[in-house]
Design an enzyme around this catalytic site. Structure first.
Site, PDB file in Angstrom:
ATOM      1  CD  GLU A 118      -2.750   5.031   7.029  1.00  0.00           C
ATOM      2  OE1 GLU A 118      -2.741   5.071   5.791  1.00  0.00           O
ATOM      3  OE2 GLU A 118      -1.813   4.543   7.691  1.00  0.00           O
TER       4      GLU A 118
ATOM      5  N   GLY B 250       2.386   1.724  10.858  1.00  0.00           N
ATOM      6  CA  GLY B 250       3.291   2.856  10.690  1.00  0.00           C
ATOM      7  C   GLY B 250       4.010   3.257  11.962  1.00  0.00           C
TER       8      GLY B 250
ATOM      9  CB  SER C 198       5.292  -2.373  12.059  1.00  0.00           C
ATOM     10  OG  SER C 198       4.867  -1.044  12.345  1.00  0.00           O
TER      11      SER C 198
ATOM     12  CG  HIS D  45      -5.853   1.391   5.241  1.00  0.00           C
ATOM     13  ND1 HIS D  45      -5.390   2.380   6.064  1.00  0.00           N
ATOM     14  CD2 HIS D  45      -4.863   0.484   5.126  1.00  0.00           C
ATOM     15  CE1 HIS D  45      -4.155   2.088   6.422  1.00  0.00           C
ATOM     16  NE2 HIS D  45      -3.807   0.933   5.864  1.00  0.00           N
TER      17      HIS D  45
ATOM     18  CE  LYS E  42      -0.237   2.799   4.933  1.00  0.00           C
ATOM     19  NZ  LYS E  42      -0.026   2.748   6.375  1.00  0.00           N
TER      20      LYS E  42
ATOM     21  CD  GLU F  43      -3.409  -3.175   7.289  1.00  0.00           C
ATOM     22  OE1 GLU F  43      -2.282  -3.337   6.828  1.00  0.00           O
ATOM     23  OE2 GLU F  43      -4.129  -2.199   7.008  1.00  0.00           O
TER      24      GLU F  43
ATOM     25  CG  ASN G 182      -1.753   1.178   1.437  1.00  0.00           C
ATOM     26  OD1 ASN G 182      -1.784   2.060   0.578  1.00  0.00           O
ATOM     27  ND2 ASN G 182      -2.465   1.229   2.548  1.00  0.00           N
TER      28      ASN G 182
HETATM   29  P1  PGA Z   1       2.816  -0.117   7.783  1.00  0.00           P
HETATM   30  O1  PGA Z   1       1.346   0.058   7.162  1.00  0.00           O
HETATM   31  O2  PGA Z   1       3.419  -1.313   7.109  1.00  0.00           O
HETATM   32  O3  PGA Z   1       3.521   1.155   7.479  1.00  0.00           O
HETATM   33  O4  PGA Z   1       2.636  -0.351   9.241  1.00  0.00           O
HETATM   34  C1  PGA Z   1       0.526  -1.048   6.973  1.00  0.00           C
HETATM   35  C2  PGA Z   1      -0.782  -0.623   6.335  1.00  0.00           C
HETATM   36  O5  PGA Z   1      -1.324   0.428   6.699  1.00  0.00           O
HETATM   37  O6  PGA Z   1      -1.290  -1.331   5.451  1.00  0.00           O
END
Ligand code: PGA
Length: 236
Positions: A93, A166, A196, A91, A9, A160, A7
């Site tokens: 976010e 993140g 992560s 997701h 982002k 997740e 992803n």
């Molecule tokens: P990350 O994000 O690997 O930076 O923790 C995972 C995600 O949001 O899919």
């Protein structure tokens, strides 16, 4: 066989996305890697990419519409131009930063499942819920299935935990397996873990019971790391 999804982002340009995808494509071909790999670039970097059948380009988001007056959004008219048939929905976010409600998410899910899209549907609990224990965590996660057709044929799930996204904090193996085991007993769909995941832990995580692959943000934006992640999981 692990499923590995990246992803992007709000990262990479149109140019660097193209180079990245072409490079991953060459890597899969020259190493005869047959894992299912997904890349979700920004909307501005979507395009027609010539990729092998196990490398799929999807959209991080789209509105539940073909076209219309939804400032800042894209719909299927824009996705069809590039034959995009894969979407991330739910997701964290989008849920927590962009404020998408479960009702809006369910509407989006219904719209894109009706069109036969492959949907990677994300669920996961924030830290304050995790701290209340596994029962509360599962209760919270199950609520993220309200209005969602869990029998949809083109569905992949991604668990997740919000506190692991993140942050550099990966869930410990038992956090992952207890949620995955519970979800797997109710929903018979591929289930990815995200939060992560990186070069050094992807193999271990993807080898856990009930984990079918990983959805990766940060560590996937670096081309060499992403290729190493694919390499580390190619035989699982
Ligand atoms: P990350 O994000 O690997 O930076 O923790 C995972 C995600 O949001 O899919």
């Amino acid at each position: 066989m692990a499923i590995i999804a990246s992803n992007f982002k709000t990262n990479h340009t149109r140019k660097s996305t193209k180079d990245f995808i072409n490079n991953v494509n060459d890597f899969l071909t020259s190493n005869s890697i047959i894992s299912d790999v997904y890349i979700f670039p920004t909307s501005t970097a979507l395009d027609t990419f010539d990729t092998v059948s196990n490398l799929t380009i999807g959209t991080q988001n789209a509105y539940a519409t073909a076209k219309g007056s939804y400032t800042g959004e894209i719909g299927t008219e824009q996705l069809d131009e590039f034959k995009i048939q894969t979407i991330l929905i739910g997701h964290s976010e989008r849920r927590h930063i962009l404020g998408e409600s479960q009702a809006e998410i369910a509407k989006k899910f219904a719209f894109y499942s009706e069109l036969g899209y492959k949907i990677i549907y994300c669920i996961g609990e924030p830290l304050e819920v995790k701290e209340q224990g596994i029962e509360k965590t599962l209760e919270y996660v199950y609520e993220q299935f309200i209005g969602i057709d869990i029998n949809y044929k083109n569905l992949i799930l991604a668990y997740e935990p919000v506190w692991a996204i993140g942050t550099g904090i990966t869930a410990i193996n038992t956090d992952i397996t207890s949620v995955h085991k519970a979800l797997k007993s109710k929903i018979k769909k591929p289930l990815l873990y995200g939060g992560s995941v990186k070069v050094t832990n992807v193999e271990e995580i993807c080898s856990l019971d009930g984990v079918d692959g990983a959805l990766i943000g940060t560590a996937s934006w670096n081309l060499e790391d992403f290729k190493q992640i694919i390499k580390n999981t190619k035989d699982l």
